[in-house]
Design a protein around this motif. Sequence first.
Motif, PDB file in Angstrom:
ATOM      1  N   MET A 289       0.814  -1.210   0.000  1.00 19.35           N
ATOM      2  CA  MET A 289       0.000   0.000   0.000  1.00 19.35           C
ATOM      3  C   MET A 289       0.850   1.263   0.000  1.00 19.35           C
ATOM      4  SD  MET A 289      -3.241   0.513  -0.287  1.00 19.35           S
ATOM      5  CE  MET A 289      -3.918  -1.061   0.265  1.00 19.35           C
ATOM      6  N   HIS A 290       2.125   1.131   0.394  1.00 16.88           N
ATOM      7  CA  HIS A 290       3.005   2.306   0.412  1.00 16.88           C
ATOM      8  C   HIS A 290       3.138   2.939  -0.968  1.00 16.88           C
ATOM      9  CE1 HIS A 290       5.469  -1.273  -0.369  1.00 16.88           C
ATOM     10  NE2 HIS A 290       6.151  -0.494  -1.190  1.00 16.88           N
ATOM     11  N   LEU A 291       2.920   2.165  -2.021  1.00 12.27           N
ATOM     12  CA  LEU A 291       3.092   2.693  -3.372  1.00 12.27           C
ATOM     13  C   LEU A 291       2.064   3.765  -3.725  1.00 12.27           C
ATOM     14  CD1 LEU A 291       3.845  -0.659  -5.243  1.00 12.27           C
ATOM     15  CD2 LEU A 291       5.486   1.116  -4.609  1.00 12.27           C
ATOM     16  N   VAL A 292       0.868   3.680  -3.125  1.00 11.81           N
ATOM     17  CA  VAL A 292      -0.156   4.672  -3.483  1.00 11.81           C
ATOM     18  C   VAL A 292       0.215   6.061  -2.974  1.00 11.81           C
ATOM     19  CG1 VAL A 292      -1.973   2.925  -3.489  1.00 11.81           C
ATOM     20  CG2 VAL A 292      -1.634   4.308  -1.444  1.00 11.81           C
ATOM     21  N   TRP A 293       0.926   6.107  -1.850  1.00 12.79           N
ATOM     22  CA  TRP A 293       1.315   7.418  -1.312  1.00 12.79           C
ATOM     23  C   TRP A 293       2.444   8.025  -2.154  1.00 12.79           C
ATOM     24  CZ3 TRP A 293      -2.739   7.848   1.307  1.00 12.79           C
ATOM     25  CH2 TRP A 293      -3.219   6.800   2.117  1.00 12.79           C
ATOM     26  N   LYS A 294       3.361   7.197  -2.617  1.00 11.30           N
ATOM     27  CA  LYS A 294       4.464   7.691  -3.444  1.00 11.30           C
ATOM     28  C   LYS A 294       3.951   8.301  -4.743  1.00 11.30           C
ATOM     29  CE  LYS A 294       7.149   4.918  -5.830  1.00 11.30           C
ATOM     30  NZ  LYS A 294       8.219   3.961  -6.233  1.00 11.30           N
ATOM     31  N   SER A 295       2.838   7.759  -5.266  1.00 11.20           N
ATOM     32  CA  SER A 295       2.301   8.209  -6.552  1.00 11.20           C
ATOM     33  C   SER A 295       1.350   9.393  -6.428  1.00 11.20           C
ATOM     34  CB  SER A 295       1.564   7.040  -7.228  1.00 11.20           C
ATOM     35  OG  SER A 295       2.402   5.915  -7.356  1.00 11.20           O
ATOM     36  N   HIS A 296       0.978   9.766  -5.200  1.00  2.36           N
ATOM     37  CA  HIS A 296      -0.043  10.800  -5.010  1.00  2.36           C
ATOM     38  C   HIS A 296       0.561  12.196  -5.121  1.00  2.36           C
ATOM     39  CE1 HIS A 296      -3.151  13.180  -2.859  1.00  2.36           C
ATOM     40  NE2 HIS A 296      -3.968  12.274  -3.358  1.00  2.36           N
ATOM     41  N   TRP A 297      -0.202  13.118  -5.714  1.00  6.50           N
ATOM     42  CA  TRP A 297       0.295  14.480  -5.957  1.00  6.50           C
ATOM     43  C   TRP A 297       0.669  15.218  -4.674  1.00  6.50           C
ATOM     44  CZ3 TRP A 297      -1.875  19.057  -4.109  1.00  6.50           C
ATOM     45  CH2 TRP A 297      -3.117  18.927  -3.481  1.00  6.50           C
ATOM     46  N   PHE A 298      -0.059  14.936  -3.577  1.00  6.76           N
ATOM     47  CA  PHE A 298       0.193  15.630  -2.311  1.00  6.76           C
ATOM     48  C   PHE A 298       1.046  14.794  -1.369  1.00  6.76           C
ATOM     49  CE2 PHE A 298      -1.061  16.547   2.117  1.00  6.76           C
ATOM     50  CZ  PHE A 298      -0.688  17.886   2.192  1.00  6.76           C
ATOM     51  N   TRP A 299       0.648  13.545  -1.132  1.00  8.20           N
ATOM     52  CA  TRP A 299       1.352  12.719  -0.157  1.00  8.20           C
ATOM     53  C   TRP A 299       2.762  12.361  -0.626  1.00  8.20           C
ATOM     54  CZ3 TRP A 299      -0.781  13.490   4.120  1.00  8.20           C
ATOM     55  CH2 TRP A 299      -2.163  13.547   4.258  1.00  8.20           C
ATOM     56  N   GLY A 300       2.972  12.344  -1.940  1.00 11.20           N
ATOM     57  CA  GLY A 300       4.318  12.079  -2.448  1.00 11.20           C
ATOM     58  C   GLY A 300       5.330  13.123  -2.020  1.00 11.20           C
ATOM     59  N   LYS A 301       4.837  14.336  -1.692  1.00 12.39           N
ATOM     60  CA  LYS A 301       5.722  15.400  -1.206  1.00 12.39           C
ATOM     61  C   LYS A 301       5.928  15.333   0.308  1.00 12.39           C
ATOM     62  CE  LYS A 301       3.718  18.441  -4.731  1.00 12.39           C
ATOM     63  NZ  LYS A 301       2.890  19.670  -4.952  1.00 12.39           N
ATOM     64  N   ILE A 302       5.021  14.648   1.004  1.00 15.02           N
ATOM     65  CA  ILE A 302       5.059  14.604   2.470  1.00 15.02           C
ATOM     66  C   ILE A 302       5.862  13.414   2.986  1.00 15.02           C
ATOM     67  CG2 ILE A 302       3.637  14.406   4.557  1.00 15.02           C
ATOM     68  CD1 ILE A 302       3.288  17.052   3.090  1.00 15.02           C
ATOM     69  N   VAL A 303       5.654  12.247   2.366  1.00 13.36           N
ATOM     70  CA  VAL A 303       6.305  11.016   2.825  1.00 13.36           C
ATOM     71  C   VAL A 303       7.782  11.052   2.457  1.00 13.36           C
ATOM     72  CG1 VAL A 303       6.374   8.521   2.577  1.00 13.36           C
ATOM     73  CG2 VAL A 303       4.179   9.700   2.612  1.00 13.36           C
ATOM     74  N   PRO A 304       8.687  10.868   3.426  1.00 17.50           N
ATOM     75  CA  PRO A 304      10.125  10.893   3.127  1.00 17.50           C
ATOM     76  C   PRO A 304      10.496   9.826   2.101  1.00 17.50           C
ATOM     77  CG  PRO A 304       9.749  10.984   5.485  1.00 17.50           C
ATOM     78  CD  PRO A 304       8.427  10.670   4.854  1.00 17.50           C
ATOM     79  N   ALA A 305      11.363  10.176   1.164  1.00 20.88           N
ATOM     80  CA  ALA A 305      11.756   9.245   0.104  1.00 20.88           C
ATOM     81  C   ALA A 305      12.530   8.051   0.643  1.00 20.88           C
ATOM     82  CB  ALA A 305      12.606   9.974  -0.932  1.00 20.88           C
ATOM     83  N   SER A 306      13.099   8.176   1.832  1.00 20.40           N
ATOM     84  CA  SER A 306      13.908   7.091   2.400  1.00 20.40           C
ATOM     85  C   SER A 306      13.083   6.031   3.107  1.00 20.40           C
ATOM     86  CB  SER A 306      14.923   7.659   3.398  1.00 20.40           C
ATOM     87  OG  SER A 306      14.245   8.343   4.441  1.00 20.40           O
ATOM     88  N   SER A 307      11.774   6.285   3.305  1.00 19.30           N
ATOM     89  CA  SER A 307      10.946   5.338   4.049  1.00 19.30           C
ATOM     90  C   SER A 307      10.579   4.154   3.185  1.00 19.30           C
ATOM     91  CB  SER A 307       9.665   6.025   4.547  1.00 19.30           C
ATOM     92  OG  SER A 307       8.788   6.275   3.469  1.00 19.30           O
ATOM     93  N   ARG A 308      10.130   3.097   3.834  1.00 20.79           N
ATOM     94  CA  ARG A 308       9.714   1.901   3.108  1.00 20.79           C
ATOM     95  C   ARG A 308       8.566   2.213   2.168  1.00 20.79           C
ATOM     96  NH1 ARG A 308       5.905  -2.241   4.236  1.00 20.79           N
ATOM     97  NH2 ARG A 308       5.595  -1.515   6.351  1.00 20.79           N
ATOM     98  N   MET A 309       7.733   3.161   2.566  1.00 11.77           N
ATOM     99  CA  MET A 309       6.613   3.532   1.720  1.00 11.77           C
ATOM    100  C   MET A 309       7.092   3.963   0.346  1.00 11.77           C
ATOM    101  SD  MET A 309       4.215   5.857   3.979  1.00 11.77           S
ATOM    102  CE  MET A 309       3.550   5.339   5.521  1.00 11.77           C
TER     103      MET A 309
END
Length: 519
Positions: free
Chosen positions: A486-506
């Motif tokens: 499910m972490h992939l959906v946040w990486k692809s989102h226009w807003f959450w992709g900017k919030i979630v750190p790139a180093s996290s498992r998500m």
Amino acid sequence: MAGGVYIDQGQARHYDGNVTAFVLVTCFVAAMGGLLFGYDLGITGGVTSMEPFLAKFFPSVYRQMKAGLHENKHENTYCKFDNEILTLFTSSLYIAALVASFFASATTRILGRKPSMFSGGLFFLAGALLNGFAVNIAMLIIGRVLLGFGVGYCNQSVPVYLSEMAPAKIRGALNMGFQMMITIGILIANLINYGTAKYKHGWRISLGLGAVPAFLLCLGSLFLSDTPNSMIERGKHEEAKAMLIKIRGTENVDDELQDLIDASEEAKLVEHPWKNISQPKYRPQITFCSCIPFFQQLTGINVIMFYAPVLFKTLGFGAQASLMSAVITGVVNVGATFVSILTVDKFGRRILFLEGGVQMLVCQVAVGVMIALKFGVSGQGSFSKVEADVLLVLICAYVAAYAWSWGPLGWLVPSEICPLEIRSAGQAVNVAVNMFFTFIIAQIFLLMLCHLKFGLFFFFAGFVLIMTIFVALLLPETKNVPIEEMHLVWKSHWFWGKIVPASSRMASPNVLGYNNRKP
């Protein structure tokens, strides 16, 4: 639309497996936990409109209702049932469920999902029996508290259990079995209320019969198997593999098993789930686990579910007519939930959220306008037969919209978006927020109806508008995404992709070793 993100299906892993009879039966038994919650939602409003019950426990409300007068002696339909102790009878369950959800979180994580479901059934069984034999207010309230513990444990464990057992392609439908059972419980309760209202002690039958679904859940949970996720979480890898083979109907489960093990290993690094859930990489999860149940309760649905008979009676329906109207809305509730089960994995979560929000908004505004025109501020008036039928149709359309959108999805989405390391904590937040605002709405609804009058429906309509915009902008689509990816959906989102750190498992599936396996 900005929030309408669908992750590249090539990114998400697809595991082998079939939809087995074993997993269907298992999920059906687990979903019976929803019967408890639904039965209580449906039974309470009917019982609190029964004259023998009011005469025994709430004589002041009974006298006020019979006289058709408010305590200040001025006739006001909106204020017929305004009594703090009466609303405490309804709302005490939900504050108890809030407290129980935090204990249930630890039980679910340490002992497994199955013991939490059994505990919930046991609490509810004791509470139902105590209410059925109640001779004073104290017994009623203590019984409600025990019922609340039962609801807290079941609402914590059942959605998580269903999401973990179900294959990704039908996870939405199977998880919604919980909401379907809630609606069936509401309908059964409405039918029982309609049948028992004619008897002097019918309220005892209505309250006491809550022991039946509780007993069935206790009995059924003894035969359930725990989820592979829970087994791995507790170090039982071989048992988890055997269970995965059984529920997927294939020997080829190594990829899925390894992903679950990797997720579990990372989860073990999290020493304090309650502290870690506030970290930036879990910001999407804590947002939706808090906001979805908040908005779910502020749709105003519990105005209908708790107090449908009281509300209909307030608006001029007769005693039996008000109970029958509640039965009708219960039938609509079940049918519309079935629609959601058939469509959620085909069309997705977002479209149901959005369509349901628009339909609820229109219906609430229309109901508010009808009541304003007929009753005004004074609360004096009544509906003609045709007007009452139109009102009932609008309320049924509102209930249908909720039942295929915010009702089931309010439990599905929070249960499927959290990674294993915060899943129990995330679900506890979901249940706690849900129960807290259920408690608030239950406690102050009759007071709000008395003071806001027809404006109450516009109050809830405003929140429906806000929550629909919230989903449109911020909720990505989660259909057909394996729960551990499910972490992939946040990486692809226009807003959450900017919030979630790139180093996290998500944001980086390679942390789990996906780079060593075929997608």
